[in-house]
Design a protein around this motif. Structure first.
Motif, PDB file in Angstrom:
ATOM      1  N   GLU A 105      43.036  -5.672 -14.122  1.00  0.00           N
ATOM      2  CA  GLU A 105      43.905  -5.371 -15.266  1.00  0.00           C
ATOM      3  C   GLU A 105      45.374  -5.351 -14.857  1.00  0.00           C
ATOM      4  OE1 GLU A 105      42.139  -1.780 -16.765  1.00  0.00           O
ATOM      5  OE2 GLU A 105      40.330  -2.867 -17.384  1.00  0.00           O
ATOM      6  N   ARG A 106      45.650  -4.855 -13.672  1.00  0.00           N
ATOM      7  CA  ARG A 106      47.030  -4.856 -13.170  1.00  0.00           C
ATOM      8  C   ARG A 106      47.533  -6.286 -13.020  1.00  0.00           C
ATOM      9  NH1 ARG A 106      48.740  -2.235  -7.314  1.00  0.00           N
ATOM     10  NH2 ARG A 106      50.983  -2.676  -7.424  1.00  0.00           N
ATOM     11  N   ALA A 107      46.717  -7.157 -12.469  1.00  0.00           N
ATOM     12  CA  ALA A 107      47.110  -8.559 -12.333  1.00  0.00           C
ATOM     13  C   ALA A 107      47.252  -9.215 -13.706  1.00  0.00           C
ATOM     14  CB  ALA A 107      46.094  -9.313 -11.474  1.00  0.00           C
ATOM     15  N   ALA A 108      46.321  -8.929 -14.592  1.00  0.00           N
ATOM     16  CA  ALA A 108      46.361  -9.523 -15.935  1.00  0.00           C
ATOM     17  C   ALA A 108      47.584  -9.068 -16.727  1.00  0.00           C
ATOM     18  CB  ALA A 108      45.078  -9.184 -16.687  1.00  0.00           C
ATOM     19  N   ALA A 109      48.154  -7.943 -16.377  1.00  0.00           N
ATOM     20  CA  ALA A 109      49.359  -7.465 -17.044  1.00  0.00           C
ATOM     21  C   ALA A 109      50.596  -8.268 -16.636  1.00  0.00           C
ATOM     22  CB  ALA A 109      49.576  -5.977 -16.747  1.00  0.00           C
ATOM     23  N   HIS A 110      50.521  -8.955 -15.486  1.00  0.00           N
ATOM     24  CA  HIS A 110      51.665  -9.707 -14.968  1.00  0.00           C
ATOM     25  C   HIS A 110      51.477 -11.225 -15.032  1.00  0.00           C
ATOM     26  CE1 HIS A 110      53.948  -6.274 -13.484  1.00  0.00           C
ATOM     27  NE2 HIS A 110      52.772  -5.734 -13.204  1.00  0.00           N
ATOM     28  N   PHE A 111      50.258 -11.660 -15.258  1.00  0.00           N
ATOM     29  CA  PHE A 111      49.949 -13.089 -15.288  1.00  0.00           C
ATOM     30  C   PHE A 111      49.164 -13.388 -16.559  1.00  0.00           C
ATOM     31  CE2 PHE A 111      50.394 -11.862 -10.888  1.00  0.00           C
ATOM     32  CZ  PHE A 111      51.111 -12.904 -10.319  1.00  0.00           C
ATOM     33  N   ASP A 112      49.549 -14.462 -17.264  1.00  0.00           N
ATOM     34  CA  ASP A 112      48.708 -14.839 -18.398  1.00  0.00           C
ATOM     35  C   ASP A 112      47.401 -15.412 -17.846  1.00  0.00           C
ATOM     36  OD1 ASP A 112      49.033 -17.665 -17.878  1.00  0.00           O
ATOM     37  OD2 ASP A 112      50.775 -17.743 -19.209  1.00  0.00           O
ATOM     38  N   GLU A 113      46.457 -15.692 -18.721  1.00  0.00           N
ATOM     39  CA  GLU A 113      45.124 -16.093 -18.260  1.00  0.00           C
ATOM     40  C   GLU A 113      45.158 -17.371 -17.414  1.00  0.00           C
ATOM     41  OE1 GLU A 113      41.067 -17.270 -20.430  1.00  0.00           O
ATOM     42  OE2 GLU A 113      41.725 -15.200 -20.796  1.00  0.00           O
ATOM     43  N   ARG A 114      45.980 -18.336 -17.804  1.00  0.00           N
ATOM     44  CA  ARG A 114      46.100 -19.577 -17.026  1.00  0.00           C
ATOM     45  C   ARG A 114      46.662 -19.286 -15.643  1.00  0.00           C
ATOM     46  NH1 ARG A 114      49.728 -22.683 -15.223  1.00  0.00           N
ATOM     47  NH2 ARG A 114      51.421 -21.624 -16.293  1.00  0.00           N
ATOM     48  N   GLU A 115      47.719 -18.490 -15.575  1.00  0.00           N
ATOM     49  CA  GLU A 115      48.320 -18.137 -14.291  1.00  0.00           C
ATOM     50  C   GLU A 115      47.342 -17.342 -13.427  1.00  0.00           C
ATOM     51  OE1 GLU A 115      53.038 -17.501 -15.310  1.00  0.00           O
ATOM     52  OE2 GLU A 115      51.617 -15.970 -15.971  1.00  0.00           O
ATOM     53  N   LEU A 116      46.634 -16.430 -14.045  1.00  0.00           N
ATOM     54  CA  LEU A 116      45.673 -15.618 -13.302  1.00  0.00           C
ATOM     55  C   LEU A 116      44.550 -16.491 -12.740  1.00  0.00           C
ATOM     56  CD1 LEU A 116      45.037 -12.774 -12.347  1.00  0.00           C
ATOM     57  CD2 LEU A 116      43.832 -12.380 -14.497  1.00  0.00           C
ATOM     58  N   ALA A 117      44.142 -17.490 -13.497  1.00  0.00           N
ATOM     59  CA  ALA A 117      43.128 -18.428 -13.003  1.00  0.00           C
ATOM     60  C   ALA A 117      43.660 -19.195 -11.794  1.00  0.00           C
ATOM     61  CB  ALA A 117      42.710 -19.390 -14.107  1.00  0.00           C
ATOM     62  N   HIS A 118      44.924 -19.590 -11.825  1.00  0.00           N
ATOM     63  CA  HIS A 118      45.515 -20.285 -10.677  1.00  0.00           C
ATOM     64  C   HIS A 118      45.661 -19.346  -9.484  1.00  0.00           C
ATOM     65  CE1 HIS A 118      46.286 -24.361 -12.017  1.00  0.00           C
ATOM     66  NE2 HIS A 118      46.513 -23.856 -13.221  1.00  0.00           N
ATOM     67  N   LEU A 119      46.040 -18.100  -9.745  1.00  0.00           N
ATOM     68  CA  LEU A 119      46.136 -17.127  -8.658  1.00  0.00           C
ATOM     69  C   LEU A 119      44.782 -16.947  -7.989  1.00  0.00           C
ATOM     70  CD1 LEU A 119      47.675 -14.995  -7.026  1.00  0.00           C
ATOM     71  CD2 LEU A 119      47.230 -13.368  -8.895  1.00  0.00           C
ATOM     72  N   LEU A 120      43.750 -16.796  -8.790  1.00  0.00           N
ATOM     73  CA  LEU A 120      42.394 -16.676  -8.229  1.00  0.00           C
ATOM     74  C   LEU A 120      42.033 -17.926  -7.436  1.00  0.00           C
ATOM     75  CD1 LEU A 120      39.697 -15.239  -7.862  1.00  0.00           C
ATOM     76  CD2 LEU A 120      39.044 -16.066 -10.146  1.00  0.00           C
ATOM     77  N   ALA A 121      42.384 -19.092  -7.945  1.00  0.00           N
ATOM     78  CA  ALA A 121      42.085 -20.343  -7.240  1.00  0.00           C
ATOM     79  C   ALA A 121      42.824 -20.421  -5.900  1.00  0.00           C
ATOM     80  CB  ALA A 121      42.440 -21.539  -8.118  1.00  0.00           C
ATOM     81  N   VAL A 122      44.078 -19.962  -5.857  1.00  0.00           N
ATOM     82  CA  VAL A 122      44.832 -19.938  -4.594  1.00  0.00           C
ATOM     83  C   VAL A 122      44.129 -19.024  -3.593  1.00  0.00           C
ATOM     84  CG1 VAL A 122      46.991 -19.155  -3.508  1.00  0.00           C
ATOM     85  CG2 VAL A 122      47.077 -20.540  -5.592  1.00  0.00           C
ATOM     86  N   ILE A 123      43.689 -17.871  -4.038  1.00  0.00           N
ATOM     87  CA  ILE A 123      43.011 -16.915  -3.156  1.00  0.00           C
ATOM     88  C   ILE A 123      41.690 -17.494  -2.648  1.00  0.00           C
ATOM     89  CG2 ILE A 123      41.957 -14.622  -3.026  1.00  0.00           C
ATOM     90  CD1 ILE A 123      44.049 -13.824  -5.260  1.00  0.00           C
ATOM     91  N   VAL A 124      40.928 -18.113  -3.525  1.00  0.00           N
ATOM     92  CA  VAL A 124      39.663 -18.738  -3.115  1.00  0.00           C
ATOM     93  C   VAL A 124      39.930 -19.850  -2.106  1.00  0.00           C
ATOM     94  CG1 VAL A 124      37.732 -20.157  -3.941  1.00  0.00           C
ATOM     95  CG2 VAL A 124      38.402 -18.103  -5.193  1.00  0.00           C
ATOM     96  N   ALA A 125      40.944 -20.665  -2.373  1.00  0.00           N
ATOM     97  CA  ALA A 125      41.252 -21.786  -1.476  1.00  0.00           C
ATOM     98  C   ALA A 125      41.638 -21.296  -0.079  1.00  0.00           C
ATOM     99  CB  ALA A 125      42.358 -22.654  -2.071  1.00  0.00           C
ATOM    100  N   ILE A 126      42.523 -20.284   0.006  1.00  0.00           N
ATOM    101  CA  ILE A 126      42.935 -19.827   1.333  1.00  0.00           C
ATOM    102  C   ILE A 126      41.779 -19.166   2.064  1.00  0.00           C
ATOM    103  CG2 ILE A 126      43.870 -17.584   0.613  1.00  0.00           C
ATOM    104  CD1 ILE A 126      45.171 -19.926   3.442  1.00  0.00           C
ATOM    105  N   ASN A 127      40.916 -18.476   1.334  1.00  0.00           N
ATOM    106  CA  ASN A 127      39.753 -17.896   1.995  1.00  0.00           C
ATOM    107  C   ASN A 127      38.860 -18.982   2.578  1.00  0.00           C
ATOM    108  OD1 ASN A 127      39.383 -14.794   1.936  1.00  0.00           O
ATOM    109  ND2 ASN A 127      40.392 -15.284   0.008  1.00  0.00           N
ATOM    110  N   ASN A 128      38.738 -20.122   1.911  1.00  0.00           N
ATOM    111  CA  ASN A 128      37.997 -21.261   2.487  1.00  0.00           C
ATOM    112  C   ASN A 128      38.637 -21.715   3.788  1.00  0.00           C
ATOM    113  OD1 ASN A 128      36.133 -21.408   0.412  1.00  0.00           O
ATOM    114  ND2 ASN A 128      37.137 -23.118  -0.616  1.00  0.00           N
ATOM    115  N   TRP A 129      39.961 -21.941   3.743  1.00  0.00           N
ATOM    116  CA  TRP A 129      40.672 -22.369   4.961  1.00  0.00           C
ATOM    117  C   TRP A 129      40.461 -21.348   6.081  1.00  0.00           C
ATOM    118  CZ3 TRP A 129      42.497 -27.089   5.467  1.00  0.00           C
ATOM    119  CH2 TRP A 129      43.009 -27.790   4.379  1.00  0.00           C
ATOM    120  N   ASN A 130      40.657 -20.061   5.758  1.00  0.00           N
ATOM    121  CA  ASN A 130      40.533 -19.006   6.765  1.00  0.00           C
ATOM    122  C   ASN A 130      39.160 -18.984   7.407  1.00  0.00           C
ATOM    123  OD1 ASN A 130      42.461 -16.450   4.955  1.00  0.00           O
ATOM    124  ND2 ASN A 130      43.180 -18.164   6.171  1.00  0.00           N
ATOM    125  N   ARG A 131      38.115 -19.078   6.601  1.00  0.00           N
ATOM    126  CA  ARG A 131      36.763 -18.961   7.132  1.00  0.00           C
ATOM    127  C   ARG A 131      36.433 -20.091   8.091  1.00  0.00           C
ATOM    128  NH1 ARG A 131      37.459 -15.387   3.839  1.00  0.00           N
ATOM    129  NH2 ARG A 131      36.036 -13.780   3.147  1.00  0.00           N
TER     130      ARG A 131
END
Length: 149
Positions: free
Chosen positions: A110-136
């Motif tokens: 909810e804190r993230a959703a207050a600062h990012f619209d749904e499209r932006e939040l989806a991209h933020l989640l995608a960035v996090i998923v992508a870097i976790n792939n690289w890291n692993r």
């Protein structure tokens, strides 16, 4: 130190797909500094030396202050050094990356959703998923910092 294997060279199609995934995720986020702060924080949590080295260099090149880079592990205690939007993104990054509670808490989402619209939040989640792939992958193969993949 050398890598255990040249994973990315052995998996060129996966490498290209991972690059495309990362590019698409970051492009939709809009703010390249925010994206780099997020990927650096996830990389710190995952202890990926290769990625930490890369993203610190990227942030320096983007003109981000040394203080903001150095204090990223303590962003919650750094006061106004990070904007409310950045702090929401960093909290979301930590929750998605670590998953110690077995889920992302509603308050963090909810804190993230207050600062990012749904499209932006989806991209933020995608960035996090992508870097976790690289890291692993890079942590598993012990990819040395500063070397080509």
């Amino acid at each position: 130190m050398s890598a255990r294997m040249k994973f990315w060279g052995r998996q060129p199609a996966f490498y290209q797909a991972q690059l495309a995934l990362t590019t698409a995720a970051k492009k939709g986020l809009g703010d390249p500094v925010l994206a780099e702060l997020v990927v650096l924080r996830a990389s710190q949590l995952n202890r990926c030396a290769f990625c930490i080295d890369m993203h610190v260099k990227n942030l320096r090149q983007a003109g981000v202050s040394r203080q903001r880079i150095d204090l990223l592990p303590a962003w919650e205690e750094a006061g106004d050094l990070y904007s409310a939007r950045e702090r929401a993104a960093l909290a979301f990054t930590e929750a998605v990356t670590v998953l110690t509670e077995g889920h992302v808490p509603d308050a963090v989402y909810e804190r993230a959703a207050a600062h990012f619209d749904e499209r932006e939040l989806a991209h933020l989640l995608a960035v996090i998923v992508a870097i976790n792939n690289w890291n692993r992958v890079n942590v598993t193969v012990r990819q040395p910092p500063g070397q080509e993949l």
